[in-house]
Design an enzyme around this catalytic site. Structure first.
Site, PDB file in Angstrom:
ATOM      1  N   VAL A  65       0.963  -1.222   0.062  1.00  0.00           N
ATOM      2  CA  VAL A  65       0.012  -0.034   0.026  1.00  0.00           C
ATOM      3  C   VAL A  65       0.893   1.345  -0.049  1.00  0.00           C
ATOM      4  O   VAL A  65       1.964   1.292   0.889  1.00  0.00           O
ATOM      5  CB  VAL A  65      -1.123  -0.134   1.533  1.00  0.00           C
ATOM      6  CG1 VAL A  65      -1.692   1.421   1.279  1.00  0.00           C
ATOM      7  CG2 VAL A  65      -1.826  -1.278   1.353  1.00  0.00           C
ATOM      8  N   CYS A  66       0.430   2.226  -0.849  1.00  0.00           N
ATOM      9  CA  CYS A  66       1.323   3.508  -0.853  1.00  0.00           C
ATOM     10  C   CYS A  66       0.154   4.658  -0.632  1.00  0.00           C
ATOM     11  O   CYS A  66      -1.087   4.505  -0.356  1.00  0.00           O
ATOM     12  CB  CYS A  66       2.275   3.810  -2.048  1.00  0.00           C
ATOM     13  SG  CYS A  66       1.491   3.740  -3.693  1.00  0.00           S
ATOM     14  N   TYR A  67       0.295   5.725  -1.323  1.00  0.00           N
ATOM     15  CA  TYR A  67      -0.737   6.951  -1.323  1.00  0.00           C
ATOM     16  C   TYR A  67      -1.592   6.487  -2.248  1.00  0.00           C
ATOM     17  O   TYR A  67      -2.897   6.645  -1.927  1.00  0.00           O
ATOM     18  CB  TYR A  67      -0.081   8.217  -1.530  1.00  0.00           C
ATOM     19  CG  TYR A  67       0.957   8.804  -0.268  1.00  0.00           C
ATOM     20  CD1 TYR A  67       0.772   9.258   0.663  1.00  0.00           C
ATOM     21  CD2 TYR A  67       2.475   8.272  -0.546  1.00  0.00           C
ATOM     22  CE1 TYR A  67       1.444   9.652   1.915  1.00  0.00           C
ATOM     23  CE2 TYR A  67       3.292   8.670   0.219  1.00  0.00           C
ATOM     24  CZ  TYR A  67       2.873   9.272   1.586  1.00  0.00           C
ATOM     25  OH  TYR A  67       3.710   9.817   2.610  1.00  0.00           O
ATOM     26  N   PHE A  94      -3.788   3.996  -0.187  1.00  0.00           N
ATOM     27  CA  PHE A  94      -4.396   4.210   1.148  1.00  0.00           C
ATOM     28  C   PHE A  94      -5.428   5.451   0.833  1.00  0.00           C
ATOM     29  O   PHE A  94      -6.653   5.469   1.610  1.00  0.00           O
ATOM     30  CB  PHE A  94      -3.240   4.702   2.150  1.00  0.00           C
ATOM     31  CG  PHE A  94      -4.137   4.991   3.427  1.00  0.00           C
ATOM     32  CD1 PHE A  94      -4.565   4.277   4.271  1.00  0.00           C
ATOM     33  CD2 PHE A  94      -4.227   6.457   3.605  1.00  0.00           C
ATOM     34  CE1 PHE A  94      -5.193   4.266   5.715  1.00  0.00           C
ATOM     35  CE2 PHE A  94      -5.017   6.767   5.141  1.00  0.00           C
ATOM     36  CZ  PHE A  94      -5.439   5.815   5.962  1.00  0.00           C
TER      37      PHE A  94
END
Length: 107
Positions: A65-67, A94
């Site tokens: 998961v990243c931005y 996210f």
């Protein structure tokens, strides 16, 4: 060459609801992670990735998961190259998770 797959948010939600055994890793910066993350995720950075690889069975699915779902693709490809069999990049990251599931954010 092993590569990663894309994962959409409804699928991740279903996996978490089903209690599927998976490793959920968040590669955002420490402050962003502290302000909110998907429950059961752990922050992963250059300092912790060695321990993560040592502790994680190669067959366990890993979701990165990243931005917004962009940098997680590079991280997922790298992790797949380290011998993990099933690596996913969360599409929308996210940011999208928080929009759809504001009640499922841990702080």
């Amino acid at each position: 060459m092993t590569t990663f797959r894309h994962l959409d948010i409804p699928t991740l939600q279903a996996w978490l609801d089903d209690g599927r055994a998976l490793a959920l890793v968040d590669i955002r910066d420490p402050m962003s992670f502290a302000q909110g993350h998907i429950p059961a995720s752990r922050r992963l950075d250059n300092d912790s990735v060695g321990a993560f690889l040592d502790e994680t069975p190669a067959e366990r699915p890993v979701v990165v998961v990243c931005y917004h779902g962009h940098s997680s693709q590079q991280a997922a490809a790298w992790l797949a190259g380290q011998g993990l069999a099933e690596v996913y990049s969360l599409d929308g990251g996210f940011t999208e998770w928080q929009l759809r599931h504001p009640d499922r954010v841990e702080r």
